[in-house]
Scaffold this motif. Structure first.
Motif, PDB file in Angstrom:
ATOM      1  N   ASP A  64      18.394 -29.737 103.534  1.00  0.00           N
ATOM      2  CA  ASP A  64      18.743 -30.657 102.452  1.00  0.00           C
ATOM      3  C   ASP A  64      17.511 -31.122 101.680  1.00  0.00           C
ATOM      4  O   ASP A  64      17.625 -31.988 100.805  1.00  0.00           O
ATOM      5  CB  ASP A  64      19.478 -31.873 103.017  1.00  0.00           C
ATOM      6  CG  ASP A  64      20.803 -31.511 103.652  1.00  0.00           C
ATOM      7  OD1 ASP A  64      21.446 -30.573 103.163  1.00  0.00           O
ATOM      8  OD2 ASP A  64      21.193 -32.165 104.644  1.00  0.00           O
ATOM      9  N   TYR A  65      16.360 -30.558 102.021  1.00  0.00           N
ATOM     10  CA  TYR A  65      15.122 -30.860 101.304  1.00  0.00           C
ATOM     11  C   TYR A  65      14.463 -29.572 100.807  1.00  0.00           C
ATOM     12  O   TYR A  65      13.244 -29.419 100.856  1.00  0.00           O
ATOM     13  CB  TYR A  65      14.167 -31.672 102.187  1.00  0.00           C
ATOM     14  CG  TYR A  65      14.380 -33.163 102.001  1.00  0.00           C
ATOM     15  CD1 TYR A  65      13.592 -33.906 101.137  1.00  0.00           C
ATOM     16  CD2 TYR A  65      15.408 -33.819 102.660  1.00  0.00           C
ATOM     17  CE1 TYR A  65      13.800 -35.262 100.945  1.00  0.00           C
ATOM     18  CE2 TYR A  65      15.634 -35.179 102.477  1.00  0.00           C
ATOM     19  CZ  TYR A  65      14.820 -35.888 101.624  1.00  0.00           C
ATOM     20  OH  TYR A  65      15.037 -37.235 101.428  1.00  0.00           O
ATOM     21  N   ARG A 110      19.471 -37.030 101.932  1.00  0.00           N
ATOM     22  CA  ARG A 110      19.468 -35.665 101.397  1.00  0.00           C
ATOM     23  C   ARG A 110      18.891 -35.689  99.990  1.00  0.00           C
ATOM     24  O   ARG A 110      19.104 -36.637  99.242  1.00  0.00           O
ATOM     25  CB  ARG A 110      20.883 -35.087 101.353  1.00  0.00           C
ATOM     26  CG  ARG A 110      21.600 -35.063 102.685  1.00  0.00           C
ATOM     27  CD  ARG A 110      22.992 -34.436 102.570  1.00  0.00           C
ATOM     28  NE  ARG A 110      23.812 -35.148 101.594  1.00  0.00           N
ATOM     29  CZ  ARG A 110      25.018 -34.735 101.170  1.00  0.00           C
ATOM     30  NH1 ARG A 110      25.519 -33.595 101.637  1.00  0.00           N
ATOM     31  NH2 ARG A 110      25.715 -35.441 100.298  1.00  0.00           N
ATOM     32  N   TRP A 112      18.300 -32.220  97.892  1.00  0.00           N
ATOM     33  CA  TRP A 112      18.651 -31.116  97.003  1.00  0.00           C
ATOM     34  C   TRP A 112      19.758 -30.252  97.599  1.00  0.00           C
ATOM     35  O   TRP A 112      19.651 -29.790  98.735  1.00  0.00           O
ATOM     36  CB  TRP A 112      17.424 -30.250  96.722  1.00  0.00           C
ATOM     37  CG  TRP A 112      17.588 -29.352  95.529  1.00  0.00           C
ATOM     38  CD1 TRP A 112      17.856 -28.013  95.529  1.00  0.00           C
ATOM     39  CD2 TRP A 112      17.528 -29.744  94.153  1.00  0.00           C
ATOM     40  NE1 TRP A 112      17.961 -27.554  94.243  1.00  0.00           N
ATOM     41  CE2 TRP A 112      17.761 -28.588  93.366  1.00  0.00           C
ATOM     42  CE3 TRP A 112      17.302 -30.969  93.510  1.00  0.00           C
ATOM     43  CZ2 TRP A 112      17.766 -28.622  91.981  1.00  0.00           C
ATOM     44  CZ3 TRP A 112      17.298 -30.993  92.129  1.00  0.00           C
ATOM     45  CH2 TRP A 112      17.527 -29.833  91.378  1.00  0.00           C
ATOM     46  N   ASP A 113      20.808 -30.058  96.821  1.00  0.00           N
ATOM     47  CA  ASP A 113      21.922 -29.191  97.208  1.00  0.00           C
ATOM     48  C   ASP A 113      21.588 -27.775  96.752  1.00  0.00           C
ATOM     49  O   ASP A 113      21.696 -27.453  95.568  1.00  0.00           O
ATOM     50  CB  ASP A 113      23.204 -29.695  96.543  1.00  0.00           C
ATOM     51  CG  ASP A 113      24.434 -28.892  96.932  1.00  0.00           C
ATOM     52  OD1 ASP A 113      24.284 -27.760  97.431  1.00  0.00           O
ATOM     53  OD2 ASP A 113      25.557 -29.390  96.727  1.00  0.00           O
ATOM     54  N   GLU A 115      23.094 -24.926  97.267  1.00  0.00           N
ATOM     55  CA  GLU A 115      24.222 -24.120  96.791  1.00  0.00           C
ATOM     56  C   GLU A 115      24.536 -24.414  95.337  1.00  0.00           C
ATOM     57  O   GLU A 115      24.814 -23.506  94.546  1.00  0.00           O
ATOM     58  CB  GLU A 115      25.450 -24.372  97.665  1.00  0.00           C
ATOM     59  CG  GLU A 115      25.333 -23.803  99.074  1.00  0.00           C
ATOM     60  CD  GLU A 115      26.640 -23.886  99.819  1.00  0.00           C
ATOM     61  OE1 GLU A 115      27.662 -24.284  99.207  1.00  0.00           O
ATOM     62  OE2 GLU A 115      26.644 -23.542 101.010  1.00  0.00           O
ATOM     63  N   GLN A 116      24.505 -25.686  94.964  1.00  0.00           N
ATOM     64  CA  GLN A 116      24.774 -26.078  93.577  1.00  0.00           C
ATOM     65  C   GLN A 116      23.497 -26.127  92.727  1.00  0.00           C
ATOM     66  O   GLN A 116      23.580 -26.233  91.502  1.00  0.00           O
ATOM     67  CB  GLN A 116      25.454 -27.452  93.547  1.00  0.00           C
ATOM     68  CG  GLN A 116      26.772 -27.510  94.307  1.00  0.00           C
ATOM     69  CD  GLN A 116      27.826 -26.602  93.718  1.00  0.00           C
ATOM     70  OE1 GLN A 116      27.931 -26.446  92.500  1.00  0.00           O
ATOM     71  NE2 GLN A 116      28.608 -25.973  94.594  1.00  0.00           N
ATOM     72  N   ASP A 117      22.355 -26.058  93.386  1.00  0.00           N
ATOM     73  CA  ASP A 117      21.042 -26.153  92.744  1.00  0.00           C
ATOM     74  C   ASP A 117      20.932 -27.411  91.877  1.00  0.00           C
ATOM     75  O   ASP A 117      20.566 -27.371  90.698  1.00  0.00           O
ATOM     76  CB  ASP A 117      20.746 -24.908  91.899  1.00  0.00           C
ATOM     77  CG  ASP A 117      19.240 -24.736  91.652  1.00  0.00           C
ATOM     78  OD1 ASP A 117      18.452 -25.148  92.517  1.00  0.00           O
ATOM     79  OD2 ASP A 117      18.871 -24.199  90.593  1.00  0.00           O
ATOM     80  N   ARG A 118      21.225 -28.535  92.519  1.00  0.00           N
ATOM     81  CA  ARG A 118      21.109 -29.832  91.859  1.00  0.00           C
ATOM     82  C   ARG A 118      20.921 -30.906  92.919  1.00  0.00           C
ATOM     83  O   ARG A 118      21.135 -30.678  94.104  1.00  0.00           O
ATOM     84  CB  ARG A 118      22.346 -30.139  91.011  1.00  0.00           C
ATOM     85  CG  ARG A 118      23.633 -30.259  91.805  1.00  0.00           C
ATOM     86  CD  ARG A 118      24.782 -30.712  90.915  1.00  0.00           C
ATOM     87  NE  ARG A 118      26.048 -30.749  91.609  1.00  0.00           N
ATOM     88  CZ  ARG A 118      26.438 -31.736  92.409  1.00  0.00           C
ATOM     89  NH1 ARG A 118      25.636 -32.755  92.639  1.00  0.00           N
ATOM     90  NH2 ARG A 118      27.616 -31.703  93.001  1.00  0.00           N
ATOM     91  N   SER A 119      20.567 -32.095  92.468  1.00  0.00           N
ATOM     92  CA  SER A 119      20.375 -33.207  93.387  1.00  0.00           C
ATOM     93  C   SER A 119      21.691 -33.604  94.049  1.00  0.00           C
ATOM     94  O   SER A 119      22.762 -33.542  93.431  1.00  0.00           O
ATOM     95  CB  SER A 119      19.810 -34.407  92.619  1.00  0.00           C
ATOM     96  OG  SER A 119      19.820 -35.559  93.427  1.00  0.00           O
ATOM     97  N   PHE A 120      21.607 -34.022  95.315  1.00  0.00           N
ATOM     98  CA  PHE A 120      22.788 -34.566  95.990  1.00  0.00           C
ATOM     99  C   PHE A 120      23.167 -35.930  95.427  1.00  0.00           C
ATOM    100  O   PHE A 120      24.308 -36.357  95.549  1.00  0.00           O
ATOM    101  CB  PHE A 120      22.504 -34.734  97.490  1.00  0.00           C
ATOM    102  CG  PHE A 120      22.698 -33.482  98.299  1.00  0.00           C
ATOM    103  CD1 PHE A 120      23.954 -32.933  98.459  1.00  0.00           C
ATOM    104  CD2 PHE A 120      21.628 -32.878  98.926  1.00  0.00           C
ATOM    105  CE1 PHE A 120      24.142 -31.787  99.229  1.00  0.00           C
ATOM    106  CE2 PHE A 120      21.804 -31.735  99.703  1.00  0.00           C
ATOM    107  CZ  PHE A 120      23.068 -31.195  99.847  1.00  0.00           C
ATOM    108  N   ASP A 122      22.338 -38.785  96.627  1.00  0.00           N
ATOM    109  CA  ASP A 122      22.630 -39.718  97.707  1.00  0.00           C
ATOM    110  C   ASP A 122      21.957 -41.062  97.446  1.00  0.00           C
ATOM    111  O   ASP A 122      20.941 -41.144  96.746  1.00  0.00           O
ATOM    112  CB  ASP A 122      22.097 -39.170  99.037  1.00  0.00           C
ATOM    113  CG  ASP A 122      22.992 -38.099  99.623  1.00  0.00           C
ATOM    114  OD1 ASP A 122      23.961 -37.696  98.941  1.00  0.00           O
ATOM    115  OD2 ASP A 122      22.726 -37.671 100.755  1.00  0.00           O
TER     116      ASP A 122
END
Length: 214
Positions: A64-65, A110, A112-113, A115-120, A122
């Motif tokens: 997640d980082y 968390r 960085w997502d 799979e979506q290539d964007r910030s979570f 959180d």
């Protein structure tokens, strides 16, 4: 050469628990291991045991980082040096988790997502006065993180090649090279057989230390 002592999976968790429980206040632990060693699993088990004994505990996963795809794949999808130095956002981990816990009493679960290539996106979490944060993922020892306890799950090259997924085979050599360059952890675990681990424990540290790669 360190002396390794055979133990069991439950014994490994209890050993880690005893070292964490001996430290008061807010504590940062790293569990360093390749994806094939499943460091997240040990982190989750340790966090669960800590909660049983009344300690606030949470796990932060290096998955997640990750950095943005444009940075991870700048030199291709399987570049070993990029994997060692660019894939994981260790500076952000320090800023948003370790230093944030020490200075502000908060942390970001968390970042960085992938799979979506964007910030979570959180929200930062407030830390308890006895908070334990367990950071789990590859190549964490030797990242200049202000940690209290470093645990490494060591697997041989032969084991890593045998159990790593086909699309992760290219990561084996950079992980092995990094482990050799970064020195020993406080608790070194021979983990070729996770059901029969063996441990070597450095002299316990009672104060915080900077974890530096030589």
């Amino acid at each position: 050469m360190p002396t390794y002592t055979p133990t069991t999976p439950d014994g490994l968790v209890e050993l880690c628990l005893s070292h964490v429980a001996a430290r008061d206040g807010r504590v940062v632990v790293v569990i360093d291991g390749a994806a094939a060693a499943r460091p997240d699993d040990l982190a989750d088990r340790l966090a669960a045991r800590l909660r049983v004994v009344g300690r606030a505990a949470a796990v932060v996963r290096m998955a997640d980082y990750l950095r943005a795809a444009s940075l991870r794949f700048e030199y291709g999808h399987t570049d070993p040096e990029s994997f060692r130095s660019t894939w994981f956002d260790y500076p952000a981990l320090d800023r948003e988790v370790v230093s944030a816990l020490r200075v502000a009493g908060r942390w970001l679960p968390r970042l960085w997502d992938a799979e979506q290539d964007r910030s979570f996106r959180d929200r930062r979490q407030d830390a308890a006065s006895d908070q334990v944060l367990i950071l789990a993922g590859p190549m964490l020892v030797g990242r200049d993180l202000d940690v209290d306890l470093a645990i490494r799950l060591r697997m041989s090259g032969a084991t890593l090649r045998r159990i790593s997924s086909p699309d992760a085979q290219w990561t084996v050599e950079p992980i092995l090279r990094y482990a050799e360059a970064s020195g020993d952890a406080d608790i070194e675990v021979r983990y070729d057989h996770p059901d029969r681990p063996a441990v070597a424990v450095d002299h316990p540290r009672t104060t915080r230390h900077r974890d530096r790669m030589s």
